[in-house]
Write a protein that holds these residues in place. Structure first.
Motif, mmCIF file in Angstrom:
data_model
loop_
_atom_site.group_PDB
_atom_site.id
_atom_site.type_symbol
_atom_site.label_atom_id
_atom_site.label_comp_id
_atom_site.label_asym_id
_atom_site.label_seq_id
_atom_site.Cartn_x
_atom_site.Cartn_y
_atom_site.Cartn_z
ATOM 1 N N ARG A 128 0.831 -1.206 0.000
ATOM 2 C CA ARG A 128 0.000 0.000 0.000
ATOM 3 C C ARG A 128 0.869 1.261 0.000
ATOM 4 O O ARG A 128 0.610 2.211 -0.748
ATOM 5 C CB ARG A 128 -0.949 -0.003 1.197
ATOM 6 N N TYR A 131 2.451 1.558 -3.449
ATOM 7 C CA TYR A 131 1.433 1.971 -4.433
ATOM 8 C C TYR A 131 1.113 3.458 -4.264
ATOM 9 O O TYR A 131 0.995 4.184 -5.239
ATOM 10 C CB TYR A 131 0.156 1.153 -4.253
ATOM 11 N N ARG A 132 0.944 3.877 -3.022
ATOM 12 C CA ARG A 132 0.623 5.285 -2.754
ATOM 13 C C ARG A 132 1.746 6.186 -3.273
ATOM 14 O O ARG A 132 1.493 7.222 -3.893
ATOM 15 C CB ARG A 132 0.404 5.498 -1.263
ATOM 16 N N GLY A 135 1.685 5.905 -7.378
ATOM 17 C CA GLY A 135 0.512 6.430 -8.068
ATOM 18 C C GLY A 135 -0.152 5.391 -8.962
ATOM 19 O O GLY A 135 0.450 4.380 -9.304
ATOM 20 N N PRO A 136 -1.413 5.651 -9.345
ATOM 21 C CA PRO A 136 -2.218 4.646 -10.046
ATOM 22 C C PRO A 136 -1.663 4.209 -11.401
ATOM 23 O O PRO A 136 -1.731 3.030 -11.738
ATOM 24 C CB PRO A 136 -3.595 5.299 -10.194
ATOM 25 N N SER A 137 -1.120 5.100 -12.188
ATOM 26 C CA SER A 137 -0.636 4.671 -13.499
ATOM 27 C C SER A 137 0.610 3.806 -13.353
ATOM 28 O O SER A 137 0.792 2.839 -14.094
ATOM 29 C CB SER A 137 -0.385 5.855 -14.423
ATOM 30 N N VAL A 139 1.218 1.866 -10.775
ATOM 31 C CA VAL A 139 0.731 0.588 -10.255
ATOM 32 C C VAL A 139 0.225 -0.278 -11.401
ATOM 33 O O VAL A 139 0.546 -1.465 -11.484
ATOM 34 C CB VAL A 139 -0.370 0.801 -9.194
ATOM 35 N N GLN A 140 -0.539 0.316 -12.307
ATOM 36 C CA GLN A 140 -1.031 -0.453 -13.451
ATOM 37 C C GLN A 140 0.126 -0.916 -14.325
ATOM 38 O O GLN A 140 0.151 -2.054 -14.796
ATOM 39 C CB GLN A 140 -2.026 0.363 -14.285
ATOM 40 N N ARG A 143 1.875 -3.871 -12.612
ATOM 41 C CA ARG A 143 1.107 -5.097 -12.762
ATOM 42 C C ARG A 143 1.231 -5.629 -14.186
ATOM 43 O O ARG A 143 1.375 -6.840 -14.398
ATOM 44 C CB ARG A 143 -0.360 -4.856 -12.388
#
Length: 166
Positions: A128, A131-132, A135-137, A139-140, A143
């Motif tokens: 977490r 990831y924080r 940032g979301p892009s 993280v994607q 993955r």
């Protein structure tokens, strides 16, 4: 080094130096990712094989020993050693299959769920925070990279169990 590109897309990220940095980052990230659970397991005289077994039994309650062998990619003898300690310590129980009496379906006990929660809470906290920070892009993208490194069978296992209901 001159920039290589195809269709305007920079390929500098594919240099040997960048690949080496990625490989080393994975080694060190894995050490960090496993450090907290390792400390918990060390107090119990357990290792990462126990952690993986508990994780995947929790992920798919009622999974068979055969399925767990496939997911973990270990020998039957190795898995049996791990399961024997988990059974003896009251963390996992085996139930005889309803359709096939030769099958053993594995379930975590309450004590097993408590251990799994402690192990995964430690890893979720680290994940977490990362990831924080990313940032979301990112993280994607992370993955996407991990999934692209899996072979087809590993990707199938990652995407979820296909066993019948338990």
């Amino acid at each position: 080094m001159a920039e290589q590109s195809t269709g305007g897309e920079s390929l500098l990220f594919l240099t040997d130096e960048n690949l080496r940095k990625g490989i080393e980052a994975m080694f060190f990230a894995y050490r960090g990712f496993t450090a907290d659970p390792d400390r918990i397991l060390e107090n119990m005289d357990y290792g990462r094989a126990h952690h993986r077994a508990v994780h995947f039994i929790n992920r798919s309650p009622g999974t068979t020993v055969g399925n767990l062998l496939t997911i973990l990619g270990v020998t039957k003898q190795s898995l049996n050693r791990v399961l024997r300690t988990l059974f003896d310590d009251g963390l996992v129980e085996a139930r005889v299959g309803k359709q096939d009496k030769r099958e053993r379906h594995l379930y975590l006990t309450d004590k097993g769920h408590s251990l799994e929660r402690a192990l995964s809470d430690a890893q979720r906290a680290r994940m977490r925070a990362a990831y924080r920070a990313a940032g979301p892009s990112a993280v994607q993208g992370f993955r996407t990279v991990l999934e692209a490194m899996m072979d087809a069978e590993q990707r199938r296992q990652y995407q979820g169990p296909k066993e019948g209901s338990t």
